[in-house]
Design a protein around this motif. Structure first.
Motif, PDB file in Angstrom:
ATOM      1  N   ARG A   1     -10.818   3.586  -0.518  1.00 55.95           N
ATOM      2  CA  ARG A   1     -10.783   2.966  -1.847  1.00 55.95           C
ATOM      3  C   ARG A   1     -11.396   1.574  -1.841  1.00 55.95           C
ATOM      4  O   ARG A   1     -11.564   0.954  -2.887  1.00 55.95           O
TER       5      ARG A   1
ATOM      6  N   SER B   1     -10.010  -1.111  -0.815  1.00 56.28           N
ATOM      7  CA  SER B   1      -8.981  -1.992  -1.353  1.00 56.28           C
ATOM      8  C   SER B   1      -9.073  -3.381  -0.711  1.00 56.28           C
ATOM      9  O   SER B   1      -9.202  -3.494   0.513  1.00 56.28           O
TER      10      SER B   1
ATOM     11  N   LEU C   1       0.807  -1.219   0.000  1.00 55.06           N
ATOM     12  CA  LEU C   1       0.000   0.000   0.000  1.00 55.06           C
ATOM     13  C   LEU C   1       0.844   1.275   0.000  1.00 55.06           C
ATOM     14  O   LEU C   1       0.321   2.364  -0.229  1.00 55.06           O
TER      15      LEU C   1
ATOM     16  N   GLY D   1      -6.746   3.504   2.067  1.00 58.22           N
ATOM     17  CA  GLY D   1      -7.074   2.167   1.571  1.00 58.22           C
ATOM     18  C   GLY D   1      -8.504   1.790   1.873  1.00 58.22           C
ATOM     19  O   GLY D   1      -9.187   1.156   1.060  1.00 58.22           O
TER      20      GLY D   1
END
Length: 228
Positions: free
Chosen positions: A184, A186, A166, A181
């Protein structure tokens, strides 16, 4: 025939035991991985993960082939500690605002395991995982339940790899990268959150292990002074 083959395996030079050969492969993989750690994230992750999987395989082969050895145990532990320490150094550069945090984790990991090994020697034990007489229930649970210890160890390594993947070109703090993160959504963040409790427990175990091992060293000194 099977007994003859087993005898042949036992007669191998210890340096050439299968688990130790796997250990050498781990070292080579790590050397290449860390050489590429700042230029090729995918290669680094693949090689580091390969080394991590081999960490499980060498123990299995040692038991399966009856090729357990003191050298192999030390090789395995040193490789583990050096690999984790090197990854923490890399993270300390990728997350420069958290430089001191990662160095503190590195120092705790090395100190707790080294002191645990030394206290094992003073107690005349054959393995640092022999904690039957430990006063800490957490240390006992950690070392006596392989699944629990496995989750904590894997969790720590996975979390570090997630942070590594990351990381961005511009150094930021861990919390900022984590929050980005999550925003997003992720998949790496989900993996990191699953690994987080294991990582946290492992750090607590390291602190407790450091204290209990230090107590054993102090007790050894006190008993030695009582001798005529």
């Amino acid at each position: 025939m099977a007994k003859h083959k087993e005898k042949d395996l036992k007669s191998w030079p210890i340096y050439l035991y299968v688990p130790n050969l796997i250990g050498y492969a781990r070292i080579v993989a790590n050397i290449i991985a860390f050489g590429e750690s700042f230029s090729n994230k995918n290669l680094f992750t693949a090689l580091y993960f390969f080394s991590f999987v081999c960490d499980e395989l060498d123990g299995r082969f040692a038991r399966m082939l009856d090729q357990a050895s003191t050298f192999g145990a030390v090789l395995d532990m040193v490789t583990d500690r050096v690999s984790t320490a090197a990854l923490l150094v890399v993270l300390s550069h990728l997350y420069r605002p958290c430089f001191a945090f990662f160095l503190a984790l590195l120092a705790l990991d090395i100190a707790s395991h080294w002191l645990q090994m030394y206290s094992t020697f003073l107690s005349s034990k054959t393995s640092h995982k022999d904690v039957k007489d430990s006063k800490s229930w957490l240390v006992k649970v950690y070392y006596q339940h392989r699944l629990f210890m496995g989750y904590c160890c894997i969790g720590a390594e996975v979390l570090y790899l997630v942070l590594y993947l990351l990381s961005e070109d511009q150094p930021h703090g861990v919390i900022k990268v984590f929050m980005a993160g999550i925003k997003r959504k992720s998949p790496l963040m989900l993996l990191g959150l699953l690994a987080l409790p294991g990582w946290a427990i492992k750090q607590i175990v390291n602190v407790v292990q450091l204290k209990t091992a230090a107590d054993i060293c102090v007790l050894y000194d006190l008993e030695r002074k009582k001798r005529p």
